[in-house]
Design a protein around this motif. Structure first.
Motif, PDB file in Angstrom:
ATOM      1  N   PHE A  60       0.831  -1.197   0.000  1.00 55.50           N
ATOM      2  CA  PHE A  60       0.000   0.000   0.000  1.00 55.50           C
ATOM      3  C   PHE A  60       0.871   1.256   0.000  1.00 55.50           C
ATOM      4  N   SER A  61       1.930   1.237   0.835  1.00 55.96           N
ATOM      5  CA  SER A  61       2.834   2.391   0.872  1.00 55.96           C
ATOM      6  C   SER A  61       3.464   2.615  -0.493  1.00 55.96           C
ATOM      7  N   VAL A  62       3.915   1.504  -1.124  1.00 62.45           N
ATOM      8  CA  VAL A  62       4.558   1.626  -2.434  1.00 62.45           C
ATOM      9  C   VAL A  62       3.582   2.214  -3.444  1.00 62.45           C
ATOM     10  N   PHE A  63       2.381   1.625  -3.493  1.00 56.30           N
ATOM     11  CA  PHE A  63       1.374   2.107  -4.441  1.00 56.30           C
ATOM     12  C   PHE A  63       1.055   3.578  -4.197  1.00 56.30           C
ATOM     13  N   LEU A  64       0.867   3.898  -2.926  1.00 53.10           N
ATOM     14  CA  LEU A  64       0.439   5.261  -2.602  1.00 53.10           C
ATOM     15  C   LEU A  64       1.535   6.258  -2.943  1.00 53.10           C
ATOM     16  N   LEU A  65       2.788   5.897  -2.616  1.00 50.50           N
ATOM     17  CA  LEU A  65       3.894   6.807  -2.915  1.00 50.50           C
ATOM     18  C   LEU A  65       3.970   7.081  -4.408  1.00 50.50           C
ATOM     19  N   MET A  66       3.827   6.007  -5.207  1.00 54.73           N
ATOM     20  CA  MET A  66       3.901   6.192  -6.647  1.00 54.73           C
ATOM     21  C   MET A  66       2.707   6.982  -7.155  1.00 54.73           C
ATOM     22  N   ALA A  67       1.539   6.675  -6.573  1.00 52.73           N
ATOM     23  CA  ALA A  67       0.316   7.271  -7.097  1.00 52.73           C
ATOM     24  C   ALA A  67       0.186   8.745  -6.719  1.00 52.73           C
ATOM     25  N   LEU A  68       0.841   9.161  -5.625  1.00 57.53           N
ATOM     26  CA  LEU A  68       0.677  10.548  -5.187  1.00 57.53           C
ATOM     27  C   LEU A  68       1.120  11.542  -6.252  1.00 57.53           C
ATOM     28  N   GLY A  69       2.319  11.302  -6.801  1.00 55.68           N
ATOM     29  CA  GLY A  69       2.820  12.197  -7.840  1.00 55.68           C
ATOM     30  C   GLY A  69       1.905  12.190  -9.046  1.00 55.68           C
ATOM     31  N   LEU A  70       1.441  10.990  -9.386  1.00 53.70           N
ATOM     32  CA  LEU A  70       0.570  10.857 -10.549  1.00 53.70           C
ATOM     33  C   LEU A  70      -0.791  11.486 -10.278  1.00 53.70           C
ATOM     34  N   ALA A  71      -1.239  11.414  -9.012  1.00 55.05           N
ATOM     35  CA  ALA A  71      -2.524  12.027  -8.680  1.00 55.05           C
ATOM     36  C   ALA A  71      -2.456  13.527  -8.897  1.00 55.05           C
ATOM     37  N   ILE A  72      -1.254  14.099  -8.672  1.00 52.90           N
ATOM     38  CA  ILE A  72      -1.107  15.533  -8.932  1.00 52.90           C
ATOM     39  C   ILE A  72      -1.088  15.785 -10.437  1.00 52.90           C
ATOM     40  N   ILE A  73      -0.247  15.011 -11.149  1.00 55.34           N
ATOM     41  CA  ILE A  73      -0.047  15.292 -12.572  1.00 55.34           C
ATOM     42  C   ILE A  73      -1.260  14.868 -13.403  1.00 55.34           C
ATOM     43  N   PHE A  74      -1.704  13.644 -13.181  1.00 52.16           N
ATOM     44  CA  PHE A  74      -2.828  13.148 -13.984  1.00 52.16           C
ATOM     45  C   PHE A  74      -4.155  13.627 -13.407  1.00 52.16           C
ATOM     46  N   GLY A  75      -4.297  13.493 -12.088  1.00 51.67           N
ATOM     47  CA  GLY A  75      -5.558  13.848 -11.456  1.00 51.67           C
ATOM     48  C   GLY A  75      -5.877  15.326 -11.586  1.00 51.67           C
ATOM     49  N   GLN A  76      -4.871  16.184 -11.352  1.00 50.37           N
ATOM     50  CA  GLN A  76      -5.141  17.613 -11.414  1.00 50.37           C
ATOM     51  C   GLN A  76      -4.999  18.166 -12.822  1.00 50.37           C
ATOM     52  N   MET A  77      -3.887  17.812 -13.494  1.00 50.04           N
ATOM     53  CA  MET A  77      -3.628  18.430 -14.794  1.00 50.04           C
ATOM     54  C   MET A  77      -4.226  17.654 -15.955  1.00 50.04           C
ATOM     55  N   GLY A  78      -4.522  16.370 -15.741  1.00 50.92           N
ATOM     56  CA  GLY A  78      -5.018  15.550 -16.841  1.00 50.92           C
ATOM     57  C   GLY A  78      -3.946  15.158 -17.830  1.00 50.92           C
ATOM     58  N   VAL A  79      -2.681  15.280 -17.419  1.00 53.96           N
ATOM     59  CA  VAL A  79      -1.577  14.899 -18.310  1.00 53.96           C
ATOM     60  C   VAL A  79      -1.207  13.442 -18.036  1.00 53.96           C
ATOM     61  N   ILE A  80      -1.138  12.651 -19.101  1.00 55.03           N
ATOM     62  CA  ILE A  80      -0.735  11.262 -18.932  1.00 55.03           C
ATOM     63  C   ILE A  80       0.774  11.211 -18.975  1.00 55.03           C
ATOM     64  N   ASN A  81       1.397  10.955 -17.853  1.00 55.95           N
ATOM     65  CA  ASN A  81       2.853  10.886 -17.846  1.00 55.95           C
ATOM     66  C   ASN A  81       3.300   9.436 -17.750  1.00 55.95           C
ATOM     67  N   MET A  82       3.582   8.847 -18.922  1.00 53.52           N
ATOM     68  CA  MET A  82       4.006   7.446 -18.915  1.00 53.52           C
ATOM     69  C   MET A  82       5.427   7.300 -18.385  1.00 53.52           C
ATOM     70  N   ALA A  83       6.150   8.410 -18.296  1.00 50.07           N
ATOM     71  CA  ALA A  83       7.519   8.343 -17.792  1.00 50.07           C
ATOM     72  C   ALA A  83       7.566   8.504 -16.277  1.00 50.07           C
ATOM     73  N   HIS A  84       6.399   8.453 -15.630  1.00 53.41           N
ATOM     74  CA  HIS A  84       6.352   8.656 -14.183  1.00 53.41           C
ATOM     75  C   HIS A  84       7.262   7.676 -13.447  1.00 53.41           C
ATOM     76  N   GLY A  85       7.217   6.418 -13.865  1.00 58.63           N
ATOM     77  CA  GLY A  85       8.066   5.408 -13.242  1.00 58.63           C
ATOM     78  C   GLY A  85       9.536   5.766 -13.340  1.00 58.63           C
ATOM     79  N   GLU A  86       9.923   6.383 -14.461  1.00 56.91           N
ATOM     80  CA  GLU A  86      11.333   6.716 -14.656  1.00 56.91           C
ATOM     81  C   GLU A  86      11.751   7.889 -13.761  1.00 56.91           C
ATOM     82  N   PHE A  87      10.817   8.816 -13.506  1.00 54.20           N
ATOM     83  CA  PHE A  87      11.126   9.883 -12.550  1.00 54.20           C
ATOM     84  C   PHE A  87      11.362   9.286 -11.168  1.00 54.20           C
ATOM     85  N   MET A  88      10.573   8.256 -10.851  1.00 55.38           N
ATOM     86  CA  MET A  88      10.721   7.575  -9.576  1.00 55.38           C
ATOM     87  C   MET A  88      12.089   6.911  -9.485  1.00 55.38           C
ATOM     88  N   ILE A  89      12.451   6.222 -10.581  1.00 55.87           N
ATOM     89  CA  ILE A  89      13.738   5.528 -10.586  1.00 55.87           C
ATOM     90  C   ILE A  89      14.892   6.523 -10.476  1.00 55.87           C
TER      91      ILE A  89
END
Lengths: 379, 308
Positions: B25-54
């Motif tokens: 849950f922590s892993v999912f939530l940590l990853m999803a938080l950034g995406l919730a800002i980018i995708f949830g708020q801006m509506g931008v699909i960032n497929m490179a999100h995982g790479e920013f994490m890495i």
């Protein structure tokens, strides 16, 4: 030559004839049998790319799960070929003779029920088309009837592709796991591994592709195609004009799925195996780039796109494997940022007017309507 | 299913799987938080999100090497330095990407998806060239090793506990940032009505850039936390991208609470089933259920009611 032949415009006919000449005469005469087989493999991706032109370019539905249908078609074909290759005589050394080798390795002692009908070639050929189409229509019904589209649809199809890969990899005893279904030998007693067989299969693939192209032009140039474009540009207006938008979307999604499935089946026949590495997220999104490079609005462009990207992939990964991902990434970004209409867009913007000028012909019809950056396709 | 287990054993199994679920849950939530800002708020699909994490994960790895070699005295707390550096590394890369790529594509969401996929391929190859194809791990400081014994059967690893606490803190920070700060107010204003937000004097282009950068920065922090419970490879980001998107979509795009709830549901369902089924089947069933629910309820669990 008349202006129109049935539903085809004269320019389209010339384009199809040039492609046919290239595939049926130029390639077989100039390439050795190994390279020709490779071209045949690339052409199976062209089926998927054509489907994407209609589904994504025309109707605005981006599916990131075409690998699902490519894989389902391929697996249906592979299951038949595998059963034929696993006759009791061929598999006499196994603990349970008569079942595919990977089942025997995984202590499966009986052929699972869903393998039984694939003893019949007729059933398998129907299943190649029908299984993916049914699957696509289920996805399409669930999504489009609820007016889910755009990026949500893309993400869900991608998730389904991921799920299917995990499922196949996890079920090693039943469908071959990560290795896929390998060691396919004969089709009704005809050895598909010889050079002669591969030569013939290449032509079968070409004719099926040309047939699919003509069929796709039919879909594009009839009223159906106009409605699809209208749905892409202003979905609500089409709905308010009294059309059932979701049915058109389901149709075009299923049509693209059927094309992908034919491609998958031809892939299995020509390459001789099928594995989950052609189903998942990465291959599915690569198929989108074939279509995007060729031109998302041009059926013929998509074929050239699939051929060119795959030629480049083979050439680069043979010589500079580490460069390939850079090139692929740059291709994605470049196509989107610099020329969203792909090669076909460049052709119709720069080359075609010159040809018209030289021939003194008047410009009849702009086959490619450029994408307006201000419009919002997919919403 | 339950034969052969005593009641206490069953209790411990559920407790352990529950804890494994909490880490997931922590892993999912940590990853999803950034995406919730980018995708949830801006509506931008960032497929490179995982790479920013890495990227965040590799920054942490570098920190652990550098501090371990040159400043061993700081090794106990290197992790906090690494997290700050990871945030700024990912956020600045995010700002550059937004400026060169994303801002031209705001009106073509599907094209953004393809462009960021291309970006993710390039980043993966960069990581592979720089750090090698093998996975790398960080050395944990002494206080983070070992486990905390609750009963004879239940042991809780300390690094897992630490990541969980970290997740809670980061979530609260993001929540405050989005819903209590002036910047968050501006972000929500721009996303709800760009023209009006511009008319009242908000620099919308700048807000876009900041939002994307902060979303990427949060991904970097997530990657940093991620290194404590797993190793990092060039393609590790791609493995999780689909799950992350599903978490955000399932929770309802734009709803932070929804993201938390959906990450919790998905993680717990998956880890509980993992004990009784094989890992792959547990994942297949969980994802299928999520996709099925999304087909019935496309707006996700929590929907923010906005008149559009």
């Amino acid at each position: 030559m008349p202006e129109r032949i049935a539903f085809l415009h004269r320019k389209d006919v010339i384009g199809i004839l040039i492609l046919a000449a290239l595939l049926l005469v130029v390639f077989p005469l100039t390439l050795d049998s190994f390279r020709l087989n490779l071209v045949g493999k690339y052409l199976t991706y062209a089926f998927v790319a054509i489907g994407l032109v209609l589904c994504w370019g025309k109707a605005g539905i981006l599916s990131l799960g075409q690998g699902i249908f490519f894989g389902l078609g391929g697996y249906c074909m592979a299951m038949f070929l595998k059963l034929e290759a696993s006759s009791p005589e061929n598999t006499a050394i196994q603990t349970t003779p008569g079942i595919p080798d990977f089942m025997d390795w995984n202590q499966v002692t009986e052929l699972p029920w869903f393998w039984e009908p694939f003893h019949s070639l007729g059933f398998s050929l129907i299943a190649v088309i029908l299984v993916p189409v049914i699957f696509a229509s289920i996805i399409g019904m669930a999504m489009f009837k609820r007016r889910v589209g755009g990026v949500y649809f893309a993400i869900i199809t991608q998730a389904i592709a991921a799920i299917l890969t995990i499922l196949i990899v996890g079920q090693q005893g039943y469908i071959g796991g990560i290795n896929g279904i390998t060691d396919l030998r004969t089709l009704k007693g005809w050895d598909i591994r010889t050079d002669d067989a591969k030569f013939l299969l290449y032509f079968v693939c070409c004719f099926l592709l040309l047939g699919s192209i003509v069929l796709s032009f039919f879909v594009q140039d009839t009223k159906l195609g106009r409605i699809l474009v209208a749905i892409r540009d202003k979905e609500d207006r089409v709905r308010f004009s009294g059309y059932d938008v979701s049915n058109y979307k389901i149709f075009v999604f299923c049509f693209a799925a059927a094309l992908a499935a034919v491609g998958g089946a031809m892939f299995t026949l020509q390459v001789g195996f099928m594995s989950p590495s052609f189903v998942g997220i990465v291959p599915s999104i690569e198929m989108v780039i074939f279509c995007a490079v060729g031109g998302r609005l041009s059926i013929l462009g998509a074929v050239y796109g699939a051929l060119l990207v795959n030629f480049a992939k083979t050439a680069l990964s043979e010589n500079f494997p580490e460069l390939w991902l850079f090139a692929m990434g740059a291709l994605f970004i470049g196509v989107v940022m610099l020329f969203p209409n792909g090669l076909a867009g460049l052709w119709s913007a720069y080359v075609a007017p010159r040809i018209d000028q030289v021939l003194g012909a008047t410009r009849r019809r702009n086959a490619i309507t450029p994408i307006d950056p201000a419009a919002t396709p997919g919403e | 299913m339950f034969e052969g287990y005593t009641a206490t054993e069953l209790g411990s199994i559920f407790a352990l799987q529950g804890f494994a679920g909490l880490i997931l849950f922590s892993v999912f939530l940590l990853m999803a938080l950034g995406l919730a800002i980018i995708f949830g708020q801006m509506g931008v699909i960032n497929m490179a999100h995982g790479e920013f994490m890495i990227l965040g994960a590799y920054v942490t790895y570098l920190c652990s090497q550098v501090i371990g070699n040159y400043a061993p005295a700081l090794f106990g707390v290197y992790f906090f330095i690494a997290m700050i550096l990871a945030f700024f590394a990912s956020a600045s890369l995010g700002a550059v990407v937004e400026w060169t790529l994303i801002r031209h594509l705001y009106k073509r969401p599907l094209d953004t998806l393809l462009a960021t996929w291309g970006l993710s391929l390039i980043l993966q190859q960069v990581y592979r060239s720089v750090f090698g194809a093998r996975e790398v791990g960080v050395n944990l400081p002494q206080w983070m090793l070992g486990a905390y014994r609750v009963t004879d059967l239940i042991e809780i690893p300390i690094n897992g506990l630490f990541v969980m606490c970290l997740t809670v803190l980061i979530t609260i920070a993001v929540g405050i940032l989005m819903f209590r700060s002036r910047w968050g107010q501006q972000v929500r204003a721009v996303m709800q009505n760009r023209v009006m937000a511009g008319a009242v004097g908000i620099n919308t282009a700048r807000v876009d850039q900041m939002t994307f950068a902060i979303g990427c920065g949060v991904a970097g922090v997530a990657g940093s936390a991620f290194t404590m419970i797993g190793s990092t490879g060039p393609t590790a980001g791609q493995l999780y991208i689909v799950d992350t998107f599903l978490v955000v979509v399932f929770g309802g795009a734009g709803s932070l609470l929804g993201t938390v709830a959906s990450a919790f549901t998905i993680a717990q369902a998956q880890s509980t089933m993992e004990f009784f089924l094989s890992g792959s089947m547990a994942k297949v069933l969980t994802l299928l259920t999520v996709v099925g629910i999304l087909m019935l309820r496309p707006q996700g669990l929590f929907q923010i009611k906005v008149r559009r």
